[in-house]
Design a protein around this motif. Structure first.
Motif, PDB file in Angstrom:
ATOM      1  N   ILE A   1       0.848  -1.211   0.000  1.00 31.72           N
ATOM      2  CA  ILE A   1       0.000   0.000   0.000  1.00 31.72           C
ATOM      3  C   ILE A   1       0.872   1.246   0.000  1.00 31.72           C
ATOM      4  N   GLY A   2       1.889   1.270   0.867  1.00 30.96           N
ATOM      5  CA  GLY A   2       2.773   2.434   0.931  1.00 30.96           C
ATOM      6  C   GLY A   2       3.508   2.668  -0.375  1.00 30.96           C
ATOM      7  N   ALA A   3       4.037   1.599  -0.967  1.00 30.28           N
ATOM      8  CA  ALA A   3       4.772   1.723  -2.226  1.00 30.28           C
ATOM      9  C   ALA A   3       3.852   2.194  -3.352  1.00 30.28           C
ATOM     10  N   THR A   4       2.627   1.671  -3.384  1.00 33.02           N
ATOM     11  CA  THR A   4       1.680   2.059  -4.428  1.00 33.02           C
ATOM     12  C   THR A   4       1.288   3.524  -4.305  1.00 33.02           C
ATOM     13  N   LEU A   5       1.050   3.988  -3.084  1.00 39.58           N
ATOM     14  CA  LEU A   5       0.709   5.404  -2.867  1.00 39.58           C
ATOM     15  C   LEU A   5       1.857   6.309  -3.303  1.00 39.58           C
ATOM     16  N   LEU A   6       3.093   5.909  -3.012  1.00 34.70           N
ATOM     17  CA  LEU A   6       4.249   6.714  -3.404  1.00 34.70           C
ATOM     18  C   LEU A   6       4.412   6.756  -4.919  1.00 34.70           C
ATOM     19  N   VAL A   7       4.294   5.593  -5.567  1.00 35.31           N
ATOM     20  CA  VAL A   7       4.376   5.547  -7.031  1.00 35.31           C
ATOM     21  C   VAL A   7       3.263   6.401  -7.642  1.00 35.31           C
ATOM     22  N   GLY A   8       2.062   6.323  -7.063  1.00 32.69           N
ATOM     23  CA  GLY A   8       0.950   7.112  -7.571  1.00 32.69           C
ATOM     24  C   GLY A   8       1.199   8.600  -7.457  1.00 32.69           C
TER      25      GLY A   8
END
Length: 352
Positions: A214-221
């Motif tokens: 979740i954290g990685a996806t939010l950052l990439v987004g």
């Protein structure tokens, strides 16, 4: 804030950095999709975009935006096409094809963007730009031609092309509101699109990924969808829709390169398609468009500077403004005829 504004003040520079950030998202999203719902990952990518830019605007003290009522329908259409539909289709496509191939196939977004700009929104086109787009189309056809025919190879390709068409519509609709603050446009789109897809994903039975994902996806987004979109909107303001789409076509090459660096193999099909696409993009990037043209009287509101070389912003101010200072207010353009190199930006939408 000043760094982002400085980059955004140059159309080509803003479009190329937007392409770099967005291009990296495809192989990274492919990694995040492992054992996770495509719909959920798409939602989190856009939520990361909206939340990150909202925090950025709070920290930087950005002013509140009150959109013009006539622009709301265009903006809603852009969010539905590019924020809700397109990312879901891309995630579905990534579950059935290599990230490097999907990255190069995303060049079709530039083609759809240009075709819609030319035929539906009447933006200027010349032979050089048309030839470049045809080269990109040839590359996309070579890349997407399946070694084996059948629904398992066809549907992922069609899903990615569907995402490209949806983003092409999004780009043309977003141009209608591009004179507004780019970070505001991107933050609202991210929050609305991400929230909508999250609700739909949960209703469809999707589960949240593990917290690190979740954290990685939010950052990439935030970086690849949020900052990238803000820069793309700024480029639309300076370059027009079709040219911005052409510069942005560099994005899949960044994505394909990153995918190859992470272990995917370079195939002959990928190499040949890349050569055609590179030629098409070069034709766009090396374009020079200049002729005598007429500006009619116009009044509007957007950010601008006075640097002494801009004949389009020679108006007076009630309070003195230092040269080179970015500011915004409602201002009037007086009719003017002159000749210089230009793009079909907000001040050059004349007929040819």
């Amino acid at each position: 804030m000043n760094i982002l504004k400085k980059i955004a003040s140059s159309g080509p520079q803003a479009a190329l950095l937007a392409a770099l950030l967005f291009g990296a998202a495809t192989p990274l999203a492919g990694m995040l999709l492992k054992d996770n719902s495509p719909w959920m990952i798409a939602a989190l990518l856009y939520l990361g975009s909206g939340l990150g830019l909202t925090i950025y605007r709070r920290i930087s003290g950005a002013s509140q935006i009150l959109p013009v009522r006539s622009e709301l329908l265009w903006f809603a259409g852009a969010i539905a096409c590019g924020g809700v539909l397109a990312p879901v289709l891309l995630m579905i496509g990534l579950t059935g094809m290599p990230a490097s191939s999907a990255s190069l196939l995303l060049n079709a977004e530039g083609v759809f963007t240009a075709l819609l700009a030319w035929f539906a929104f009447k933006e200027n086109v010349d032979k050089r730009i048309m030839t470049g787009m045809l080269a990109i189309v040839v590359g996309a056809v070579i890349l997407s031609w399946p070694a084996q025919t059948g629904p398992m190879t066809l549907w992922p390709m069609l899903a990615v092309l569907g995402a490209c068409l949806a983003w092409g519509l999004d780009n043309n609709l977003t141009r209608k509101v591009s004179l507004n603050d780019a970070t505001w446009i991107a933050s609202v789109k991210g929050l609305v699109a991400g929230g909508t897809n999250l609700a739909l994903a949960l209703l469809a039975g999707a589960n949240f990924p593990e917290m690190p994902v979740i954290g990685a996806t939010l950052l990439v987004g935030f970086l690849a969808y949020g900052v990238s979109l803000a820069l793309f909107v700024a480029a639309l303001r300076h370059l027009g829709t079709a040219r911005t789409g052409a510069y942005f076509s560099v994005a899949p090459f960044f994505g394909a390169g990153l995918a190859l660096l992470t272990g995917e193999k370079l195939t002959l099909q990928l190499a040949v398609a890349g050569l055609f696409m590179a030629w098409g993009i070069w034709l766009h990037l090396s374009e020079r468009h200049a002729h005598t043209h007429r500006h009619e009287n116009m009044e509007h509101d957007h950010e601008h500077t006075h640097d002494g070389n801009d004949e389009h912003h020679l108006h007076d101010h009630d309070v003195p403004v230092l040269p080179g200072t970015t500011h915004r207010h409602r201002h009037q353009h007086i009719g003017l005829t002159h000749s210089h190199a230009h793009y079909p930006d907000a001040h050059h939408r004349h007929q040819h």
